[in-house]
Write a protein that holds these residues in place. Sequence first.
Motif, PDB file in Angstrom:
ATOM      1  N   ARG A 180       0.853  -1.186   0.000  1.00  0.00           N
ATOM      2  CA  ARG A 180       0.000   0.000   0.000  1.00  0.00           C
ATOM      3  C   ARG A 180       0.891   1.239   0.000  1.00  0.00           C
ATOM      4  NH1 ARG A 180      -5.129  -0.996   0.163  1.00  0.00           N
ATOM      5  NH2 ARG A 180      -5.941  -2.952   1.003  1.00  0.00           N
ATOM      6  N   ALA A 181       1.190   1.717  -1.196  1.00  0.00           N
ATOM      7  CA  ALA A 181       2.017   2.917  -1.362  1.00  0.00           C
ATOM      8  C   ALA A 181       1.669   3.544  -2.701  1.00  0.00           C
ATOM      9  CB  ALA A 181       3.499   2.563  -1.315  1.00  0.00           C
ATOM     10  N   THR A 182       1.603   4.853  -2.740  1.00  0.00           N
ATOM     11  CA  THR A 182       1.350   5.549  -3.997  1.00  0.00           C
ATOM     12  C   THR A 182       2.630   5.566  -4.821  1.00  0.00           C
ATOM     13  OG1 THR A 182       1.987   7.725  -3.159  1.00  0.00           O
ATOM     14  CG2 THR A 182      -0.306   7.042  -2.822  1.00  0.00           C
ATOM     15  N   GLN A 183       2.485   5.880  -6.100  1.00  0.00           N
ATOM     16  CA  GLN A 183       3.665   5.964  -6.948  1.00  0.00           C
ATOM     17  C   GLN A 183       4.566   7.120  -6.518  1.00  0.00           C
ATOM     18  OE1 GLN A 183       2.883   5.544 -11.176  1.00  0.00           O
ATOM     19  NE2 GLN A 183       1.135   4.200 -10.790  1.00  0.00           N
ATOM     20  N   ALA A 184       3.981   8.170  -5.973  1.00  0.00           N
ATOM     21  CA  ALA A 184       4.781   9.285  -5.455  1.00  0.00           C
ATOM     22  C   ALA A 184       5.594   8.839  -4.253  1.00  0.00           C
ATOM     23  CB  ALA A 184       3.880  10.454  -5.090  1.00  0.00           C
ATOM     24  N   GLU A 185       5.003   8.014  -3.387  1.00  0.00           N
ATOM     25  CA  GLU A 185       5.727   7.517  -2.216  1.00  0.00           C
ATOM     26  C   GLU A 185       6.858   6.591  -2.628  1.00  0.00           C
ATOM     27  OE1 GLU A 185       1.996   7.673   0.970  1.00  0.00           O
ATOM     28  OE2 GLU A 185       2.367   5.878  -0.223  1.00  0.00           O
ATOM     29  N   ILE A 186       6.606   5.747  -3.622  1.00  0.00           N
ATOM     30  CA  ILE A 186       7.659   4.863  -4.112  1.00  0.00           C
ATOM     31  C   ILE A 186       8.788   5.678  -4.731  1.00  0.00           C
ATOM     32  CG2 ILE A 186       8.197   3.108  -5.862  1.00  0.00           C
ATOM     33  CD1 ILE A 186       5.383   1.960  -5.342  1.00  0.00           C
ATOM     34  N   ALA A 187       8.445   6.731  -5.468  1.00  0.00           N
ATOM     35  CA  ALA A 187       9.466   7.596  -6.055  1.00  0.00           C
ATOM     36  C   ALA A 187      10.322   8.229  -4.969  1.00  0.00           C
ATOM     37  CB  ALA A 187       8.807   8.678  -6.902  1.00  0.00           C
ATOM     38  N   SER A 188       9.690   8.666  -3.887  1.00  0.00           N
ATOM     39  CA  SER A 188      10.429   9.265  -2.783  1.00  0.00           C
ATOM     40  C   SER A 188      11.370   8.250  -2.148  1.00  0.00           C
ATOM     41  CB  SER A 188       9.452   9.814  -1.734  1.00  0.00           C
ATOM     42  OG  SER A 188      10.149  10.327  -0.620  1.00  0.00           O
ATOM     43  N   LEU A 189      10.890   7.036  -1.928  1.00  0.00           N
ATOM     44  CA  LEU A 189      11.720   5.988  -1.351  1.00  0.00           C
ATOM     45  C   LEU A 189      12.899   5.655  -2.265  1.00  0.00           C
ATOM     46  CD1 LEU A 189       8.947   3.571  -0.044  1.00  0.00           C
ATOM     47  CD2 LEU A 189      10.455   4.980   1.346  1.00  0.00           C
ATOM     48  N   ALA A 190      12.668   5.771  -3.568  1.00  0.00           N
ATOM     49  CA  ALA A 190      13.717   5.443  -4.540  1.00  0.00           C
ATOM     50  C   ALA A 190      14.655   6.610  -4.800  1.00  0.00           C
ATOM     51  CB  ALA A 190      13.072   4.997  -5.856  1.00  0.00           C
ATOM     52  N   GLY A 191      14.281   7.803  -4.358  1.00  0.00           N
ATOM     53  CA  GLY A 191      15.116   8.966  -4.600  1.00  0.00           C
ATOM     54  C   GLY A 191      15.109   9.394  -6.056  1.00  0.00           C
ATOM     55  N   THR A 192      13.954   9.275  -6.699  1.00  0.00           N
ATOM     56  CA  THR A 192      13.837   9.677  -8.097  1.00  0.00           C
ATOM     57  C   THR A 192      12.537  10.443  -8.284  1.00  0.00           C
ATOM     58  OG1 THR A 192      13.986   8.855 -10.383  1.00  0.00           O
ATOM     59  CG2 THR A 192      12.649   7.565  -8.845  1.00  0.00           C
ATOM     60  N   SER A 193      12.288  10.918  -9.503  1.00  0.00           N
ATOM     61  CA  SER A 193      11.079  11.691  -9.757  1.00  0.00           C
ATOM     62  C   SER A 193       9.868  10.770  -9.886  1.00  0.00           C
ATOM     63  CB  SER A 193      11.227  12.515 -11.036  1.00  0.00           C
ATOM     64  OG  SER A 193      11.269  11.672 -12.170  1.00  0.00           O
ATOM     65  N   ARG A 194       8.686  11.328  -9.646  1.00  0.00           N
ATOM     66  CA  ARG A 194       7.468  10.536  -9.775  1.00  0.00           C
ATOM     67  C   ARG A 194       7.293  10.059 -11.211  1.00  0.00           C
ATOM     68  NH1 ARG A 194       2.359  10.228 -11.220  1.00  0.00           N
ATOM     69  NH2 ARG A 194       0.763   9.440  -9.782  1.00  0.00           N
ATOM     70  N   GLU A 195       7.610  10.923 -12.173  1.00  0.00           N
ATOM     71  CA  GLU A 195       7.446  10.574 -13.585  1.00  0.00           C
ATOM     72  C   GLU A 195       8.324   9.373 -13.948  1.00  0.00           C
ATOM     73  OE1 GLU A 195       8.044  13.579 -12.412  1.00  0.00           O
ATOM     74  OE2 GLU A 195       6.097  14.538 -12.769  1.00  0.00           O
ATOM     75  N   SER A 196       9.581   9.403 -13.499  1.00  0.00           N
ATOM     76  CA  SER A 196      10.496   8.299 -13.815  1.00  0.00           C
ATOM     77  C   SER A 196      10.036   7.008 -13.149  1.00  0.00           C
ATOM     78  CB  SER A 196      11.910   8.643 -13.352  1.00  0.00           C
ATOM     79  OG  SER A 196      12.417   9.758 -14.054  1.00  0.00           O
ATOM     80  N   ALA A 197       9.600   7.108 -11.893  1.00  0.00           N
ATOM     81  CA  ALA A 197       9.121   5.926 -11.188  1.00  0.00           C
ATOM     82  C   ALA A 197       7.879   5.353 -11.859  1.00  0.00           C
ATOM     83  CB  ALA A 197       8.827   6.273  -9.730  1.00  0.00           C
ATOM     84  N   SER A 198       6.968   6.232 -12.273  1.00  0.00           N
ATOM     85  CA  SER A 198       5.722   5.783 -12.901  1.00  0.00           C
ATOM     86  C   SER A 198       5.996   5.063 -14.219  1.00  0.00           C
ATOM     87  CB  SER A 198       4.793   6.972 -13.143  1.00  0.00           C
ATOM     88  OG  SER A 198       4.384   7.541 -11.918  1.00  0.00           O
ATOM     89  N   ARG A 199       6.949   5.582 -14.990  1.00  0.00           N
ATOM     90  CA  ARG A 199       7.277   4.930 -16.262  1.00  0.00           C
ATOM     91  C   ARG A 199       7.813   3.523 -16.031  1.00  0.00           C
ATOM     92  NH1 ARG A 199       9.044  10.176 -17.859  1.00  0.00           N
ATOM     93  NH2 ARG A 199      11.192   9.712 -17.222  1.00  0.00           N
ATOM     94  N   PHE A 200       8.673   3.371 -15.047  1.00  0.00           N
ATOM     95  CA  PHE A 200       9.229   2.038 -14.816  1.00  0.00           C
ATOM     96  C   PHE A 200       8.193   1.101 -14.221  1.00  0.00           C
ATOM     97  CE2 PHE A 200      11.556  -0.996 -12.047  1.00  0.00           C
ATOM     98  CZ  PHE A 200      12.085  -1.756 -13.071  1.00  0.00           C
ATOM     99  N   LEU A 201       7.348   1.604 -13.332  1.00  0.00           N
ATOM    100  CA  LEU A 201       6.290   0.758 -12.779  1.00  0.00           C
ATOM    101  C   LEU A 201       5.348   0.280 -13.876  1.00  0.00           C
ATOM    102  CD1 LEU A 201       5.479   2.722  -9.499  1.00  0.00           C
ATOM    103  CD2 LEU A 201       6.483   0.433  -9.644  1.00  0.00           C
ATOM    104  N   ALA A 202       5.089   1.151 -14.863  1.00  0.00           N
ATOM    105  CA  ALA A 202       4.241   0.754 -16.001  1.00  0.00           C
ATOM    106  C   ALA A 202       4.919  -0.355 -16.799  1.00  0.00           C
ATOM    107  CB  ALA A 202       3.975   1.967 -16.891  1.00  0.00           C
ATOM    108  N   THR A 203       6.244  -0.283 -16.910  1.00  0.00           N
ATOM    109  CA  THR A 203       6.990  -1.340 -17.593  1.00  0.00           C
ATOM    110  C   THR A 203       6.861  -2.657 -16.839  1.00  0.00           C
ATOM    111  OG1 THR A 203       8.603   0.216 -18.507  1.00  0.00           O
ATOM    112  CG2 THR A 203       9.280  -2.083 -18.363  1.00  0.00           C
ATOM    113  N   LEU A 204       6.985  -2.591 -15.523  1.00  0.00           N
ATOM    114  CA  LEU A 204       6.836  -3.798 -14.715  1.00  0.00           C
ATOM    115  C   LEU A 204       5.437  -4.388 -14.854  1.00  0.00           C
ATOM    116  CD1 LEU A 204       8.638  -2.844 -11.359  1.00  0.00           C
ATOM    117  CD2 LEU A 204       9.489  -4.337 -13.176  1.00  0.00           C
ATOM    118  N   GLU A 205       4.441  -3.519 -14.966  1.00  0.00           N
ATOM    119  CA  GLU A 205       3.075  -4.008 -15.120  1.00  0.00           C
ATOM    120  C   GLU A 205       2.897  -4.700 -16.468  1.00  0.00           C
ATOM    121  OE1 GLU A 205      -1.275  -2.481 -13.837  1.00  0.00           O
ATOM    122  OE2 GLU A 205      -0.168  -1.097 -15.126  1.00  0.00           O
TER     123      GLU A 205
END
Length: 230
Positions: A180-205
């Motif tokens: 239970r974490a938003t993509q913005a929260e995951i981006a923060s944990l990863a130390g990257t931008s939300r946009e970059s995190a969202s693109r990679f999460l979409a790839t994983l999906e």
Amino acid sequence: MAGGEQTLRLLSRVEVFAGLEPRELEQLGQVAVPRSYERGEVIFREGDGGDTCYVIRTGTVVLTRGHDDGREVALAELRAGSMFGELALFGGERRSATAQTVEETEAVALLGRDVERLVRSHPDMALAMLSSMAARVRRTNERLLSQSFQTVPGKVAGAVLSQVVARQDEGAPEQDVLVRATQAEIASLAGTSRESASRFLATLEREGVVSLGRGKVTVHEPARLRNFIH
């Protein structure tokens, strides 16, 4: 179990209080104030004044600091039994980081004057607090150094995998782990931008590793995340 007994059991597991006598631990438990927080709630912000520290009973708290480029960089993920906010106890310092919950969280709050009273009579407590803070600084440095050499996929995969491992430690299954974490929260944990995190999460999906939902990620095959961490 009654709330007071729960608090005493929680405090007894905190390394900083390990040297206290039962009577002193009970006195500390009597002034510990229960706190409950919703998912995503800010407990305190970087730069705030503060004279209170916290011990987590259940849930997860992330400590972050603002970066010059506007990003929020995660310093640590803290779970049950962890103490945080103790820096502000020394001389009324400003908060050095922002503390925010990643999920519904229960904690106990301890006022600085109550902890200071114990520290004055137990110098070993001060040494334990310094040791605990030094270990956290060391882990933070290692985390940031590791992230500086990782690709965006590596950072995001590592952040998601750390959440999966935490859930599994709490009893989640080997596969189809709900985070239970938003993509913005995951981006923060990863130390990257939300946009970059969202693109990679979409790839994983698309590859069937995860399924994305509103404020959650279901990780179907956690082991495959390791293939992206380099």
